[in-house]
Motif scaffolding. Structure first.
Motif, mmCIF file in Angstrom:
data_model
loop_
_atom_site.group_PDB
_atom_site.id
_atom_site.type_symbol
_atom_site.label_atom_id
_atom_site.label_comp_id
_atom_site.label_asym_id
_atom_site.label_seq_id
_atom_site.Cartn_x
_atom_site.Cartn_y
_atom_site.Cartn_z
ATOM 1 N N GLU A 53 -42.476 -1.954 -37.135
ATOM 2 C CA GLU A 53 -41.031 -2.036 -37.371
ATOM 3 C C GLU A 53 -40.533 -0.831 -38.164
ATOM 4 O OE1 GLU A 53 -40.075 -6.797 -37.380
ATOM 5 O OE2 GLU A 53 -40.770 -5.897 -39.234
ATOM 6 N N VAL A 54 -41.307 -0.380 -39.123
ATOM 7 C CA VAL A 54 -40.934 0.825 -39.873
ATOM 8 C C VAL A 54 -40.804 2.004 -38.922
ATOM 9 C CG1 VAL A 54 -41.746 2.520 -41.561
ATOM 10 C CG2 VAL A 54 -41.899 0.082 -42.081
ATOM 11 N N SER A 55 -41.781 2.157 -38.044
ATOM 12 C CA SER A 55 -41.746 3.258 -37.079
ATOM 13 C C SER A 55 -40.552 3.145 -36.143
ATOM 14 C CB SER A 55 -43.051 3.272 -36.274
ATOM 15 O OG SER A 55 -43.037 4.284 -35.290
ATOM 16 N N TRP A 56 -40.312 1.940 -35.635
ATOM 17 C CA TRP A 56 -39.189 1.749 -34.719
ATOM 18 C C TRP A 56 -37.842 2.003 -35.403
ATOM 19 C CZ3 TRP A 56 -41.529 -3.542 -32.972
ATOM 20 C CH2 TRP A 56 -42.648 -3.291 -32.167
ATOM 21 N N ALA A 57 -37.752 1.637 -36.672
ATOM 22 C CA ALA A 57 -36.489 1.819 -37.394
ATOM 23 C C ALA A 57 -36.115 3.290 -37.516
ATOM 24 C CB ALA A 57 -36.576 1.178 -38.779
ATOM 25 N N THR A 58 -37.111 4.179 -37.538
ATOM 26 C CA THR A 58 -36.808 5.612 -37.616
ATOM 27 C C THR A 58 -36.215 6.130 -36.315
ATOM 28 O OG1 THR A 58 -39.020 6.306 -36.870
ATOM 29 C CG2 THR A 58 -38.702 5.952 -39.245
ATOM 30 N N GLU A 59 -36.300 5.334 -35.268
ATOM 31 C CA GLU A 59 -35.734 5.710 -33.971
ATOM 32 C C GLU A 59 -34.502 4.884 -33.610
ATOM 33 O OE1 GLU A 59 -38.818 5.111 -31.151
ATOM 34 O OE2 GLU A 59 -40.281 6.396 -32.179
ATOM 35 N N ASP A 60 -34.493 3.625 -34.003
ATOM 36 C CA ASP A 60 -33.527 2.674 -33.465
ATOM 37 C C ASP A 60 -32.335 2.378 -34.360
ATOM 38 O OD1 ASP A 60 -35.245 2.538 -31.358
ATOM 39 O OD2 ASP A 60 -36.093 0.592 -31.876
ATOM 40 N N GLU A 61 -32.433 2.684 -35.647
ATOM 41 C CA GLU A 61 -31.287 2.409 -36.522
ATOM 42 C C GLU A 61 -30.081 3.228 -36.054
ATOM 43 O OE1 GLU A 61 -31.292 -0.185 -38.086
ATOM 44 O OE2 GLU A 61 -31.999 -0.004 -40.136
ATOM 45 N N THR A 87 -27.605 4.936 -37.420
ATOM 46 C CA THR A 87 -27.169 6.192 -38.037
ATOM 47 C C THR A 87 -28.377 6.966 -38.554
ATOM 48 O OG1 THR A 87 -26.933 5.335 -40.300
ATOM 49 C CG2 THR A 87 -25.043 5.045 -38.792
ATOM 50 N N GLU A 88 -28.215 8.271 -38.716
ATOM 51 C CA GLU A 88 -29.297 9.103 -39.233
ATOM 52 C C GLU A 88 -29.650 8.712 -40.655
ATOM 53 O OE1 GLU A 88 -32.262 12.017 -39.034
ATOM 54 O OE2 GLU A 88 -31.019 11.074 -37.478
ATOM 55 N N GLU A 89 -28.645 8.344 -41.445
ATOM 56 C CA GLU A 89 -28.907 7.930 -42.823
ATOM 57 C C GLU A 89 -29.810 6.707 -42.852
ATOM 58 O OE1 GLU A 89 -26.536 7.010 -46.984
ATOM 59 O OE2 GLU A 89 -25.483 6.780 -45.077
ATOM 60 N N LEU A 90 -29.512 5.710 -42.025
ATOM 61 C CA LEU A 90 -30.342 4.516 -41.988
ATOM 62 C C LEU A 90 -31.736 4.813 -41.449
ATOM 63 C CD1 LEU A 90 -27.753 1.870 -40.724
ATOM 64 C CD2 LEU A 90 -28.728 2.066 -43.015
ATOM 65 N N ARG A 91 -31.824 5.682 -40.453
ATOM 66 C CA ARG A 91 -33.141 6.040 -39.917
ATOM 67 C C ARG A 91 -33.988 6.727 -40.989
ATOM 68 N NH1 ARG A 91 -29.863 6.957 -35.275
ATOM 69 N NH2 ARG A 91 -29.590 9.182 -35.766
ATOM 70 N N ASN A 92 -33.335 7.573 -41.797
ATOM 71 C CA ASN A 92 -34.068 8.284 -42.843
ATOM 72 C C ASN A 92 -34.629 7.347 -43.905
ATOM 73 O OD1 ASN A 92 -33.734 10.827 -41.734
ATOM 74 N ND2 ASN A 92 -31.855 11.256 -42.881
ATOM 75 N N PHE A 93 -33.986 6.204 -44.097
ATOM 76 C CA PHE A 93 -34.454 5.264 -45.110
ATOM 77 C C PHE A 93 -35.832 4.689 -44.780
ATOM 78 C CE2 PHE A 93 -29.849 4.314 -46.429
ATOM 79 C CZ PHE A 93 -29.944 5.162 -47.525
ATOM 80 N N PHE A 94 -36.292 4.854 -43.543
ATOM 81 C CA PHE A 94 -37.592 4.317 -43.150
ATOM 82 C C PHE A 94 -38.618 5.406 -42.858
ATOM 83 C CE2 PHE A 94 -34.453 1.037 -42.188
ATOM 84 C CZ PHE A 94 -34.994 -0.021 -42.890
ATOM 85 N N ARG A 95 -38.270 6.650 -43.173
ATOM 86 C CA ARG A 95 -39.230 7.750 -43.020
ATOM 87 C C ARG A 95 -40.008 7.900 -44.318
ATOM 88 N NH1 ARG A 95 -34.749 10.232 -39.736
ATOM 89 N NH2 ARG A 95 -35.501 10.047 -37.585
#
Length: 333
Positions: free
Chosen positions: A224-232, A234-242
């Motif tokens: 889920e962490v990995s998917w969130a970096t692709e699927d969230e 906005t870029e800001e939200l995706r960055n929160f899981f990198r």
């Protein structure tokens, strides 16, 4: 985009995943502190794979049989119990169950635990709660999630919330218990300038959860962490899981004579890991620090061990090794 559900249904035999007679005693005593329903329901269904919408559907299914090797107090009990557990996205109805699991997460300090639970439940794209399927009591048997330490700063106006007291208290707690000179500077950096690339990995569960559930539980979290970096969205939200680092707060049992070796028998272990995956995290960690606890949750017969807190920092690039080692360890037990 939505992920295709992956379903598992298999029958397995549950054996306590521990390392010594004392560790098994720890698991038994911890289990006895749970309600009878929780103590006698160790089979599990796993939730279907999550999607970015966090719709709270069951992710996928896993079925486990629990067989007790010791005699039961109930003469008619045949030693076998079956129950279907399921992995779900967290939702508001899980508040009380999650809060119960996290009751001693930060030892005995008074802090905004309710606010922390609210943040856990609001993050539906990353996070899993384990329940018995179709259970009217809606009991929570396990929680696994990862929260970005920089996402909830007061200066982050994206959420229109002036202050997240609970995260300030978590950071204060970590700094207070991690005063060793070899780690304090690194910790300050992870909680400060690097916070937006650090995940607080929160994993709590009842003690008698079948160990066969651990690999799929952690697989679900890190997938889920990995998917969130692709699927969230906005870029800001995706960055929160990198994430580049994870910080883990846990508990272990440590022999009182571990540092001296004196007074320890050949069969004694220095550390008993209450959660077996913590041994793997510990071995893979960049640094760790132990601290004394004010609360001693388990009253065991073993006077040579005392419960200690453990903080670990694990690089995110160590997670693939963790997943493989955990799977191999459970399969070989």
């Amino acid at each position: 985009m939505p992920r295709k559900p992956v379903r598992h249904r298999r029958l397995m035999k549950y054996q306590p995943l521990t390392f010594s007679p004392f560790a098994r005693q720890v698991a038994r005593v911890a289990s006895s502190c749970m309600s009878n329903r929780q103590m006698h329901s160790p089979d599990l269904l796993k939730k279907s794979q999550p999607n970015s919408a966090g719709n709270g559907l069951r992710k996928n299914t896993l079925k486990v049989k629990n067989e007790h090797s010791e005699s039961s107090d109930e003469e008619e009990f045949d030693g076998t119990v079956q129950a279907d557990f399921a992995f779900f996205d967290p939702k508001p109805d899980d508040f009380h169950g999650v809060k119960t699991l996290l009751q001693t997460y930060l030892d005995d300090i008074e802090w905004d635990l309710s606010g922390f639970v609210d943040l856990v439940l609001e993050q539906t794209t990353v996070g899993t709660v384990v329940k018995i399927e179709d259970d009217e009591d809606n009991g929570i048997f396990a929680l696994a999630t990862a929260l970005n330490l920089g996402r909830y700063k007061a200066s982050n106006l994206y959420f229109c919330i002036p202050d997240h007291k609970c995260f300030m208290e978590v950071k204060e707690f970590l700094l207070k218990v991690s005063q060793e000179k070899d780690v304090i500077d690194d910790l300050r950096s992870l909680l400060g300038k690097e916070a937006e690339s650090v995940g607080l990995l929160v994993s709590q569960r009842v003690m008698n959860l079948p160990p066969q559930l651990l690999p799929p539980l952690y697989d679900a979290l890190f997938d889920e962490v990995s998917w969130a970096t692709e699927d969230e969205p906005t870029e800001e939200l995706r960055n929160f899981f990198r994430f580049k680092f994870y910080i883990i707060v846990s508990k272990v049992y440590k022999h009182k004579n571990a540092h001296q070796k004196k007074g320890m028998s050949a069969s004694d272990e220095e550390i008993i890991y209450i959660k077996p995956e913590d041994e793997i995290f510990h071995e893979l960690s960049s640094w760790s620090v132990e601290f004394s606890l004010h609360t001693q949750q388990l009253a065991t017969h073993e006077a040579n061990y005392r419960q200690m807190g453990l903080v670990m920092a694990v690089k995110a690039d160590k997670i693939p090794a963790f997943r493989q080692q955990l799977k191999s360890f459970v399969e070989g037990s």
